[in-house]
Design a protein around this motif. Sequence first.
Motif, PDB file in Angstrom:
ATOM      1  N   GLN A  13       0.967  -1.244   0.104  1.00  0.00           N
ATOM      2  CA  GLN A  13       0.000  -0.193  -0.148  1.00  0.00           C
ATOM      3  C   GLN A  13       0.799   1.194   0.049  1.00  0.00           C
ATOM      4  O   GLN A  13       1.701   1.369   0.936  1.00  0.00           O
ATOM      5  N   THR A  14       0.705   2.207  -1.076  1.00  0.00           N
ATOM      6  CA  THR A  14       1.674   3.502  -1.104  1.00  0.00           C
ATOM      7  C   THR A  14       0.739   4.633  -0.522  1.00  0.00           C
ATOM      8  O   THR A  14       1.323   5.588  -0.533  1.00  0.00           O
ATOM      9  N   SER A  15      -0.642   4.584  -0.509  1.00  0.00           N
ATOM     10  CA  SER A  15      -1.347   5.596   0.049  1.00  0.00           C
ATOM     11  C   SER A  15      -2.712   4.928   0.719  1.00  0.00           C
ATOM     12  O   SER A  15      -3.009   3.824   0.462  1.00  0.00           O
ATOM     13  N   LYS A  16      -2.869   5.304   1.781  1.00  0.00           N
ATOM     14  CA  LYS A  16      -4.109   5.251   2.494  1.00  0.00           C
ATOM     15  C   LYS A  16      -5.385   6.190   2.254  1.00  0.00           C
ATOM     16  O   LYS A  16      -6.224   6.001   2.878  1.00  0.00           O
ATOM     17  N   ALA A  17      -5.061   6.882   1.443  1.00  0.00           N
ATOM     18  CA  ALA A  17      -6.187   8.033   0.978  1.00  0.00           C
ATOM     19  C   ALA A  17      -7.405   7.173   0.363  1.00  0.00           C
ATOM     20  O   ALA A  17      -7.368   6.334   0.027  1.00  0.00           O
ATOM     21  N   GLU A  18      -8.395   8.051   0.833  1.00  0.00           N
ATOM     22  CA  GLU A  18      -9.934   7.468   0.290  1.00  0.00           C
ATOM     23  C   GLU A  18      -9.989   7.374  -1.288  1.00  0.00           C
ATOM     24  O   GLU A  18      -9.039   8.262  -1.915  1.00  0.00           O
ATOM     25  N   PHE A  19     -10.879   6.643  -1.826  1.00  0.00           N
ATOM     26  CA  PHE A  19     -11.100   6.541  -3.222  1.00  0.00           C
ATOM     27  C   PHE A  19     -11.573   7.936  -3.722  1.00  0.00           C
ATOM     28  O   PHE A  19     -11.505   8.171  -4.761  1.00  0.00           O
ATOM     29  N   ASP A  20     -12.046   8.997  -3.066  1.00  0.00           N
ATOM     30  CA  ASP A  20     -12.396  10.187  -3.301  1.00  0.00           C
ATOM     31  C   ASP A  20     -11.251  11.473  -3.315  1.00  0.00           C
ATOM     32  O   ASP A  20     -11.568  12.414  -3.451  1.00  0.00           O
ATOM     33  N   ASN A  21     -10.153  10.835  -3.310  1.00  0.00           N
ATOM     34  CA  ASN A  21      -8.869  11.848  -2.864  1.00  0.00           C
ATOM     35  C   ASN A  21      -7.853  11.447  -3.831  1.00  0.00           C
ATOM     36  O   ASN A  21      -6.623  11.096  -3.037  1.00  0.00           O
ATOM     37  N   LEU A  22      -7.962  11.463  -5.103  1.00  0.00           N
ATOM     38  CA  LEU A  22      -6.671  10.922  -6.016  1.00  0.00           C
ATOM     39  C   LEU A  22      -5.491  11.768  -5.733  1.00  0.00           C
ATOM     40  O   LEU A  22      -4.330  11.420  -5.706  1.00  0.00           O
ATOM     41  N   LYS A  23      -5.738  13.064  -5.356  1.00  0.00           N
ATOM     42  CA  LYS A  23      -4.615  14.181  -4.995  1.00  0.00           C
ATOM     43  C   LYS A  23      -3.767  13.586  -4.019  1.00  0.00           C
ATOM     44  O   LYS A  23      -2.577  13.640  -4.206  1.00  0.00           O
ATOM     45  N   LYS A  24      -4.439  13.277  -3.001  1.00  0.00           N
ATOM     46  CA  LYS A  24      -3.654  12.640  -1.708  1.00  0.00           C
ATOM     47  C   LYS A  24      -3.085  11.364  -2.211  1.00  0.00           C
ATOM     48  O   LYS A  24      -1.846  11.032  -1.565  1.00  0.00           O
TER      49      LYS A  24
END
Length: 154
Positions: free
Chosen positions: A53-64
Amino acid sequence: MSCILTIGGRNFDVDNFVETTKLRPYRKSYKGQPKFKTKPEGEKLICSTISIQTSKAEFDNLKKQIADTIRYLKRNKDKLSHIGSTKGIEFAVLDFGIDLRIDRKNVLTQSDTFPCELLRLAGDLDLDIELSIYPVDMQTILEKRHSKTKPKSA
């Protein structure tokens, strides 16, 4: 999970790669294992893989997701540099999972851009980039499907 790096191949030595690179996958899968745990006699995996996992940001936050992944790639560049030279690796893919924003009323198109910094880092590390788009109500859809396949008790 939002952005996942999957590395794999038919002759990929998962354990040796993890030991050599010191990367920490959240999942390891081995060629020949059942594809689905619920069907041990069913279809078998044709590749061995690791998932990180390279990011835990939510599916609605592509920028993060992108910012987190750029940070991850920079921080782990030396470890990830082994991908291109490791025998047995046939693919290495950064998969960004995002919500479908098209609702056919207010939103009719969906475009997402990857910055050149991410593209450069990924290219230098022999990583492909994938964008997986999911319906916003996916959980509801899956629950309905699951309830239809459950045997009804008498």
